[in-house]
Design an enzyme around this catalytic site. Structure first.
Site, PDB file in Angstrom:
ATOM      1  N   SER A 138       0.784  -1.231   0.000  1.00  0.00           N
ATOM      2  CA  SER A 138       0.000   0.000   0.000  1.00  0.00           C
ATOM      3  C   SER A 138       0.815   1.280   0.000  1.00  0.00           C
ATOM      4  O   SER A 138       0.237   2.368  -0.053  1.00  0.00           O
ATOM      5  CB  SER A 138      -0.968   0.011   1.187  1.00  0.00           C
ATOM      6  OG  SER A 138      -2.065  -0.816   0.906  1.00  0.00           O
TER       7      SER A 138
ATOM      8  N   TYR B 137     -10.880   2.284   5.672  1.00  0.00           N
ATOM      9  CA  TYR B 137      -9.862   2.004   4.665  1.00  0.00           C
ATOM     10  C   TYR B 137     -10.407   1.008   3.650  1.00  0.00           C
ATOM     11  O   TYR B 137     -10.830  -0.090   4.011  1.00  0.00           O
ATOM     12  CB  TYR B 137      -8.646   1.431   5.362  1.00  0.00           C
ATOM     13  CG  TYR B 137      -7.382   1.331   4.567  1.00  0.00           C
ATOM     14  CD1 TYR B 137      -6.416   2.324   4.625  1.00  0.00           C
ATOM     15  CD2 TYR B 137      -7.131   0.214   3.787  1.00  0.00           C
ATOM     16  CE1 TYR B 137      -5.228   2.214   3.933  1.00  0.00           C
ATOM     17  CE2 TYR B 137      -5.935   0.095   3.081  1.00  0.00           C
ATOM     18  CZ  TYR B 137      -4.998   1.098   3.165  1.00  0.00           C
ATOM     19  OH  TYR B 137      -3.813   0.983   2.466  1.00  0.00           O
ATOM     20  N   SER B 138     -10.416   1.392   2.395  1.00  0.00           N
ATOM     21  CA  SER B 138     -10.930   0.509   1.341  1.00  0.00           C
ATOM     22  C   SER B 138     -10.017   0.586   0.131  1.00  0.00           C
ATOM     23  O   SER B 138      -9.837   1.654  -0.467  1.00  0.00           O
ATOM     24  CB  SER B 138     -12.347   0.900   0.935  1.00  0.00           C
ATOM     25  OG  SER B 138     -12.771   0.126  -0.174  1.00  0.00           O
ATOM     26  N   ASN B 139      -9.456  -0.552  -0.247  1.00  0.00           N
ATOM     27  CA  ASN B 139      -8.582  -0.601  -1.416  1.00  0.00           C
ATOM     28  C   ASN B 139      -9.314  -0.293  -2.710  1.00  0.00           C
ATOM     29  O   ASN B 139      -8.706   0.127  -3.691  1.00  0.00           O
ATOM     30  CB  ASN B 139      -7.920  -1.977  -1.480  1.00  0.00           C
ATOM     31  CG  ASN B 139      -6.954  -2.172  -0.330  1.00  0.00           C
ATOM     32  OD1 ASN B 139      -5.881  -1.593  -0.311  1.00  0.00           O
ATOM     33  ND2 ASN B 139      -7.349  -2.964   0.652  1.00  0.00           N
TER      34      ASN B 139
ATOM     35  N   THR C  45       2.456   2.399   5.311  1.00  0.00           N
ATOM     36  CA  THR C  45       2.799   0.991   5.456  1.00  0.00           C
ATOM     37  C   THR C  45       2.303   0.248   4.227  1.00  0.00           C
ATOM     38  O   THR C  45       1.410   0.731   3.522  1.00  0.00           O
ATOM     39  CB  THR C  45       2.157   0.396   6.717  1.00  0.00           C
ATOM     40  OG1 THR C  45       0.754   0.714   6.723  1.00  0.00           O
ATOM     41  CG2 THR C  45       2.786   0.960   7.972  1.00  0.00           C
ATOM     42  N   GLY C  46       2.881  -0.920   3.974  1.00  0.00           N
ATOM     43  CA  GLY C  46       2.473  -1.697   2.805  1.00  0.00           C
ATOM     44  C   GLY C  46       2.446  -3.175   3.141  1.00  0.00           C
ATOM     45  O   GLY C  46       3.411  -3.709   3.694  1.00  0.00           O
TER      46      GLY C  46
END
Length: 392
Positions: free
Chosen positions: A92, A199-201, A341-342
């Site tokens: 992300s 949070y929504s991708n 962060t990812g």
């Protein structure tokens, strides 16, 4: 990763994975810190490997220069230590690059930050999901209420895939299929509803489609043209195939979860995370990107300020904030640090800059601790980042 109250397993895959130069924004200078102890940083990395992380790479920047380190093994089939410039899937962190491209289009007056998304992508989001109300700003900020397509993939993982992350190797979705998948779920809330954040991708899949519609070029081409080439990020790309070119850190997850042997899941179709998490990079490039972004090189000062206008994520995520494709955090420093962060299968990445830009850290792990919980290693990672940003 999906950092929300509904986060579990695959729903946590994406953390939580693009030039005109302007004057640097006025940021408060951090309190004076001791120089970062390089020996202590390496010991902290070695603890991560000792506590079960297959491999780790990091770059730390402070007032005294740059430190690079690695620990563990690059590939568990051999004994070679990771190279400090190894590539990895950045998850992300991708969102910050995509948000930068969108905000550059805003600066060029090709997109309005508070325009309805339906103006650019008519009919993509139906009325029962407030398609004519959602704005570009709400997509960037995760206040659109759009459900997350990763919830569907999570249910498949825990159901028909029997917890096998390797199923990602054979799965392929178009970008619009990812949006359609999300729209089989109800909206979380009305767009911009007061006090609501989720949070929504899916938001960043839609933003990727918006970039392509407005520019007439692919998202990867725009990221390359607007960010990668101007900043000379030689190890950064948005790959279209499952392979990671060049020398890279291998990514592992335990299967069967959570105590089985490590399975190498480095290679899988990146389209499953297109828009929110498909960038491949290395520690040096990510630090270079965030230093340029926070230093005002990629956006006009006004839009840089909009990006850093972070709001709290919620009581379940203390010390964490979100702006426009940019995370803020006080988990590691007293003043806010910015970055992202990812999280994708096989990899977990942290990349943050202190206010004022004097301290930077990027840490990448060759296993996702959210998918195979390892509290000791997670504490080690947090301690490393604290040491890097505070000099102690």
């Amino acid at each position: 990763m999906k950092p929300s109250r509904r986060t579990t397993a695959l729903a946590a895959l994406l953390a939580a994975g693009v030039l005109a130069s302007t004057a640097a924004p006025a940021l408060a200078a951090p309190a004076a810190h001791r120089p970062v102890d390089r020996t202590a940083l390496q010991r902290a990395l070695d603890r991560l490997a000792a506590d079960g992380v297959p491999g780790a790479v990091a770059e730390v920047r402070d007032e005294h220069g740059v430190w690079n380190g690695s620990a563990g093994r690059e590939d568990l089939r051999g004994k070679q230590r990771p190279a400090v410039d190894d590539r990895f899937r950045a998850g992300s962190v991708t969102k910050s690059l995509v948000a930068t491209v969108v905000l550059q289009l805003v600066a060029e007056k090709k997109v309005g930050l508070d325009d309805r998304v339906d103006r650019y992508l008519p009919g993509l989001i139906p009325a029962d999901h407030y398609g004519r109300q959602i704005t570009v700003r709400q997509l960037l900020h995760h206040t659109s209420g759009l459900p997350d397509f990763l919830d569907i993939l999570k249910s498949r993982l825990m159901g028909e895939w029997h917890g096998d992350y390797n199923k990602l190797r054979t799965e392929h979705y178009t970008h619009r299929q990812l949006v359609s998948m999300a729209l089989t779920l109800p909206s979380e809330f009305k767009p911009g509803e007061k006090g609501k954040w989720e949070y929504s991708n899916t938001n960043y899949v839609v933003l990727g489609l918006l970039v392509e519609r407005v520019t007439g070029h692919s998202l990867s081409q725009q990221v390359d043209q607007r960010i990668i080439r101007p900043l000379h990020l030689k190890n950064t790309s948005m790959p279209t195939t499952s392979r990671i070119n060049g020398r890279h850190l291998h990514g592992y997850q335990r299967f069967p979860r959570p105590t089985g042997p490590f399975a190498d899941i480095t290679e899988y179709d990146p389209n499953v995370f297109w828009g929110p998490g498909n960038v491949v990079s290395n520690a040096h490039d990510l630090n270079t990107f965030y230093r340029a972004l926070l230093g005002g090189r990629l956006l006009p000062a006004k839009l840089g300020k909009e990006m850093r206008n972070v709001t709290p994520d919620g009581a379940d995520r203390p010390g964490r904030y979100y702006g426009l494709g940019l995370e803020g955090t006080t988990e590691y420093t007293q003043a806010k640090a910015y970055g992202h962060t990812g999280s994708v299968p096989g990899y977990l990445t942290y990349s943050f800059v202190t206010e004022g830009g004097k301290r930077q850290v990027t840490l990448a792990l060759g296993s996702n601790l959210d998918l195979n919980p390892n509290q000791k290693a997670a504490d080690d990672a947090k301690a490393f980042i604290k040491a890097a940003l505070n000099g102690k």
